[in-house]
Design a protein around this motif. Structure first.
Motif, PDB file in Angstrom:
ATOM      1  N   ALA A 109      -8.038 -11.998  23.475  1.00 12.24           N
ATOM      2  CA  ALA A 109      -7.814 -11.811  24.805  1.00 12.24           C
ATOM      3  C   ALA A 109      -7.317 -13.139  25.429  1.00 12.24           C
ATOM      4  O   ALA A 109      -6.518 -13.193  26.320  1.00 12.24           O
ATOM      5  N   LYS A 110      -7.677 -14.231  24.597  1.00 13.60           N
ATOM      6  CA  LYS A 110      -7.299 -15.746  25.051  1.00 13.60           C
ATOM      7  C   LYS A 110      -5.705 -15.728  24.666  1.00 13.60           C
ATOM      8  O   LYS A 110      -5.098 -16.422  25.574  1.00 13.60           O
ATOM      9  N   LEU A 111      -5.383 -15.348  23.729  1.00 15.49           N
ATOM     10  CA  LEU A 111      -3.704 -15.553  23.574  1.00 15.49           C
ATOM     11  C   LEU A 111      -3.069 -14.525  24.470  1.00 15.49           C
ATOM     12  O   LEU A 111      -2.090 -14.946  24.807  1.00 15.49           O
ATOM     13  N   PHE A 112      -3.692 -13.438  24.910  1.00 13.80           N
ATOM     14  CA  PHE A 112      -2.957 -12.697  25.725  1.00 13.80           C
ATOM     15  C   PHE A 112      -2.822 -13.288  27.421  1.00 13.80           C
ATOM     16  O   PHE A 112      -1.873 -13.132  27.830  1.00 13.80           O
ATOM     17  N   ASN A 113      -4.174 -13.953  27.478  1.00 11.28           N
ATOM     18  CA  ASN A 113      -4.078 -14.767  28.826  1.00 11.28           C
ATOM     19  C   ASN A 113      -3.142 -15.773  28.769  1.00 11.28           C
ATOM     20  O   ASN A 113      -2.450 -16.059  29.810  1.00 11.28           O
ATOM     21  N   LEU A 114      -3.012 -16.441  27.696  1.00 12.90           N
ATOM     22  CA  LEU A 114      -1.981 -17.587  27.814  1.00 12.90           C
ATOM     23  C   LEU A 114      -0.429 -17.276  27.563  1.00 12.90           C
ATOM     24  O   LEU A 114       0.353 -17.668  28.343  1.00 12.90           O
ATOM     25  N   PHE A 115      -0.755 -15.993  26.999  1.00 18.45           N
ATOM     26  CA  PHE A 115       0.922 -15.148  27.055  1.00 18.45           C
ATOM     27  C   PHE A 115       1.267 -14.931  28.608  1.00 18.45           C
ATOM     28  O   PHE A 115       2.340 -15.166  29.027  1.00 18.45           O
ATOM     29  N   THR A 116       0.405 -14.459  29.131  1.00 12.32           N
ATOM     30  CA  THR A 116       0.569 -13.986  30.596  1.00 12.32           C
ATOM     31  C   THR A 116       0.720 -15.188  31.329  1.00 12.32           C
ATOM     32  O   THR A 116       1.932 -15.164  32.328  1.00 12.32           O
ATOM     33  N   ILE A 117      -0.072 -16.147  31.259  1.00 13.71           N
ATOM     34  CA  ILE A 117       0.350 -17.204  32.179  1.00 13.71           C
ATOM     35  C   ILE A 117       1.632 -18.162  31.827  1.00 13.71           C
ATOM     36  O   ILE A 117       2.303 -18.448  32.790  1.00 13.71           O
ATOM     37  N   HIS A 118       2.170 -17.992  30.519  1.00 16.02           N
ATOM     38  CA  HIS A 118       3.092 -18.543  30.195  1.00 16.02           C
ATOM     39  C   HIS A 118       4.492 -17.602  30.824  1.00 16.02           C
ATOM     40  O   HIS A 118       5.473 -18.382  31.282  1.00 16.02           O
ATOM     41  N   LEU A 119       4.124 -16.580  30.897  1.00 20.40           N
ATOM     42  CA  LEU A 119       5.269 -15.609  31.623  1.00 20.40           C
ATOM     43  C   LEU A 119       5.498 -15.715  32.903  1.00 20.40           C
ATOM     44  O   LEU A 119       6.407 -16.058  33.497  1.00 20.40           O
ATOM     45  N   MET A 120       4.285 -15.880  33.525  1.00 25.71           N
ATOM     46  CA  MET A 120       4.228 -16.203  34.922  1.00 25.71           C
ATOM     47  C   MET A 120       4.904 -17.600  35.209  1.00 25.71           C
ATOM     48  O   MET A 120       5.605 -17.711  36.400  1.00 25.71           O
ATOM     49  N   VAL A 121       4.636 -18.657  34.454  1.00 22.33           N
ATOM     50  CA  VAL A 121       5.219 -20.034  34.666  1.00 22.33           C
ATOM     51  C   VAL A 121       6.637 -19.888  34.389  1.00 22.33           C
ATOM     52  O   VAL A 121       7.636 -20.412  35.277  1.00 22.33           O
TER      53      VAL A 121
END
Length: 161
Positions: free
Chosen positions: A141-153
Motif C-alpha cells: 500500500a505504501k509503495l502504491f501511494n508513493l507511485f501515485t504521488i510520483h505520477l501526480m507530480v
C-alpha cells in the motif's frame, strides 16, 4: 514458476505445504485442505481447530460400606472403554500435530515443538505469523501511494511545461 515455488509444489500430495513467512493465510488454508484430504481427515481437521479428544469421566457406584458413605465416584475413561470412533479421534490427534510440524520451517518448528496438542501448535504459529501478511500488505500500500504521488507530480510538471 520460481525455484522456491517448485520446492513448495513438489511432493504436495505426500506432505503438507511448507510455510513461507509471507504466505501464512494461504498456507493455513492449504494445510487444512491437505489435512482434510487424508484418511480420517475430518477428525484431523477437528483436532487442529477444536482440540484433542478428552477422555470422559465414567461414573462408578459408591461404596456403602465406607465410614463416610460415598454415593458415587468417577474414573477417567480407560483404553478398554473407548469406542472405535474415540480411538480414531485420538489417532487423528497424533496425526494432526505431525501434519502441522511437517509444514513448518526449522526456526518456527523449534518454537512450537514443545506444544503437546495440535490446536496449541496451530494457535502458536498463528500468533507468530500475526501481522506478517499485514506487514506485506502495508508495504504494498505504501509503495502504491508513493507511485501515485510520483505520477501526480510528473503530471503537474508536464502541465507546467
Amino acid at each position: 514458476m520460481s525455484t522456491q515455488q517448485d520446492i513448495y509444489v513438489a511432493g504436495s500430495k505426500n506432505r503438507p505445504p511448507m510455510l513461507n513467512k509471507y504466505n501464512y493465510v494461504p498456507w493455513s488454508s492449504r494445510l487444512l485442505r491437505y489435512a482434510t484430504s487424508k484418511p480420517n481427515g475430518k477428525l484431523i481437521y477437528n483436532s487442529i481447530t477444536h482440540g484433542p479428544y478428552v477422555r470422559r469421566m465414567i461414573p462408578e457406584p459408591g461404596d456403602p460400606d465406607r465410614e463416610v458413605p460415598v454415593v458415587g465416584t468417577f474414573h477417567e475413561q480407560t483404553n478398554e472403554e473407548l469406542t472405535k470412533k474415540e480411538v480414531k479421534q485420538m489417532e487423528a490427534d497424533d496425526l494432526a500435530i505431525q501434519t502441522i510440524l511437517m509444514g513448518l520451517p526449522e526456526d518456527i518448528d523449534a518454537a512450537v515443538d514443545s506444544c503437546e496438542i495440535a490446536q496449541e501448535s496451530w494457535l502458536r504459529v498463528q500468533q507468530m505469523m500475526k501481522g506478517s501478511d499485514i506487514g506485506l500488505q502495508e508495504k504494498k500500500a505504501k509503495l502504491f501511494n508513493l507511485f501515485t504521488i510520483h505520477l501526480m507530480v510528473r503530471v503537474e510538471l508536464k502541465a507546467k511545461q
